[in-house]
Design an enzyme around this catalytic site. Structure first.
Site, PDB file in Angstrom:
ATOM      1  N   ASP A 184       0.844  -1.202   0.000  1.00  0.00           N
ATOM      2  CA  ASP A 184       0.000   0.000   0.000  1.00  0.00           C
ATOM      3  C   ASP A 184       0.886   1.262   0.000  1.00  0.00           C
ATOM      4  OD1 ASP A 184      -2.740   1.325   0.738  1.00  0.00           O
ATOM      5  OD2 ASP A 184      -1.382   2.019   2.308  1.00  0.00           O
ATOM      6  N   LYS A 188       1.473   4.354  -2.834  1.00  0.00           N
ATOM      7  CA  LYS A 188       1.349   5.776  -2.475  1.00  0.00           C
ATOM      8  C   LYS A 188       2.671   6.510  -2.725  1.00  0.00           C
ATOM      9  CE  LYS A 188      -2.268   4.874   0.909  1.00  0.00           C
ATOM     10  NZ  LYS A 188      -2.556   4.511   2.304  1.00  0.00           N
TER      11      LYS A 188
END
Ligand SMILES: NC(=O)c1ccc[n+]([C@@H]2O[C@H](COP(=O)([O-])OP(=O)(O)OC[C@H]3O[C@@H](n4cnc5c(N)ncnc54)[C@H](OP(=O)(O)O)[C@@H]3O)[C@@H](O)[C@H]2O)c1
Length: 376
Positions: A184, A188
């Site tokens: 994740d 990002k």
């Protein structure tokens, strides 16, 4: 402005709730939902109803995953519709392709909610860049892992115990890999670097999560007045850039060390503005919905970011060098002692540290590493 929302889950519901209750200038006229869940007259399970509707000017994608989100976003852009998305997986994978389609069809592409939930991070990078080059950024970009470390430290609990509770409370997915293995944060970091450095950021960055973190590790770093945070980082200099995701042993006096629960803290460093830090709720239905609605309002008023990935920055991992602590039973080349059971290796790139970790994991699968970032 008439818009459609694709995906009526945590984020999609937040978007519809905020617009229906607070924003008169925008109307959600269509919601893409699965066929067995059509509970609102605006819902359809046919994307053709949305992409072929000339009255819909903007499509919000919050279904998650790479397909069919990728195809739907491209179709919307190709039809000249603006796209706002919270889906970091699809943006990290296809950012350059989306930018090309958006530019070709004079459509807006806005991705604020894909990094840092409700924090105006992407918009702030874009604003800072009107004047400054962004020299570096770093941040706690994943609330679940911050929550795990926070609870381990506060309650003296084991990693597995806190993760189990986080899953029970809905903070962590049943398959926690995207959070605890850094995937994740990787997505990002790719998006942040692309916007901050104007580059189609490499997908081959070194990524290490906190899966093997123990409370003894936290005690070990605590005795050096440090604690562990999973950080996404990027730096650019002289036409080159580097990015990495890894646990960092930050000073306990730093703002990062003191970020509680599932909050996020992201930092940029610009030429003239210096260091700016942004703190807030990095996830959740309404905070993330808020970031999406801000993007919609920007788009409606003509504020549409233009990304340009043609600068040709070169990826150079040499730019990100740190000392690393390895807590491991394995032999680590070039190391000196740090604490019983842990060694220090000086001045490695994040890629070299990742390669050493992979070797060490073959001998000791519980090995944990953290970077000791040089204090400025
Ligand atoms: N949750 C957050 O706080 C947050 C914050 C920032 C960014 N994001 C990102 O935002 C996106 C959405 O997250 P979320 O938490 O809202 O996920 P979610 O609760 O799982 O919602 C996604 C919804 O879209 C539906 N969906 C999937 N494919 C579809 C299709 N082809 N047609 C119609 N509906 C479809 C899903 O149905 P099923 O459940 O049946 O699959 C689900 O109801 C993800 O990319 C996530 O990474 C989330």
């Amino acid at each position: 402005m008439k818009i459609a929302v694709l995906g009526y889950g945590t984020v999609g519901r937040g978007v519809v709730e905020i617009i229906d209750g607070h924003v008169g200038s925008v109307a959600v006229t269509r919601i893409l939902e699965l066929p067995d869940r059509l509970s609102d007259p605006r819902m359809t399970s046919s994307y053709a109803d949305i992409v072929n509707d000339p009255q819909i000017e903007l499509v919000v994608e919050c279904m998650g995953g790479v397909e069919p989100a990728h195809t739907f976003i491209l179709e919307a852009l190709s039809a000249g519709k603006h796209v706002v998305t919270s889906n970091k997986a699809v943006v990290a994978e296809h950012f350059a392709e989306f930018v090309e389609a958006a530019n070709a069809h004079d459509a807006g592409l806005l991705v604020e909610a894909s990094v840092g939930g409700g924090i105006p991070w992407i918009a702030s990078i874009i604003k800072a860049r009107r004047i400054d080059a962004i020299n570096s950024f770093c941040g706690i970009m994943n609330g679940t892992t911050n929550y795990i470390v926070y609870k381990m430290l506060r309650d003296g609990s084991d990693f597995a115990e806190v993760l189990g509770k986080a899953q029970e409370m809905g903070y962590a997915e049943r398959d926690p890999s995207a959070d605890i293995d850094g995937i994740d944060v990787r997505n990002k970091t790719i998006i942040s670097a692309s916007v901050a450095f104007d580059v189609a950021c490499t997908k081959e960055l070194p990524v290490t999560g906190i899966r093997t973190l123990t409370k003894r590790d936290l005690a070990l770093f605590g005795s050096h007045e440090r604690t562990v945070k999973l950080l996404g980082r990027g730096v650019q200099k002289d036409g080159r850039y580097a990015v990495a995701v890894e646990p960092v042993a930050v000073r306990t006096s730093s703002l990062e060390a003191n970020v509680p629960l599932n909050f996020n803290l992201v930092t940029l460093d610009g030429d003239t503005v210096g260091e700016l830090k942004f703190y807030g709720q990095g996830a959740g239905s309404l905070p993330t919905g808020n970031a999406i609605v801000q993007d919609i309002l920007d788009c409606a008023s003509g504020i549409r970011p233009r990304y340009d990935f043609s600068r040709g920055l070169t990826y150079d991992p040499e730019l990100l060098r740190s000392d690393y602590v390895f807590r491991t039973e394995a032999d680590i080349e070039g190391s000196c002692s740090y604490e019983p059971g842990a060694v220090l290796v000086r001045d490695l790139t994040a890629e070299q540290a990742r390669a050493s970790l992979e070797l060490a994991l073959e001998t000791d699968p519980t090995t944990f590493i953290a970077a000791l970032v040089k204090e400025s």
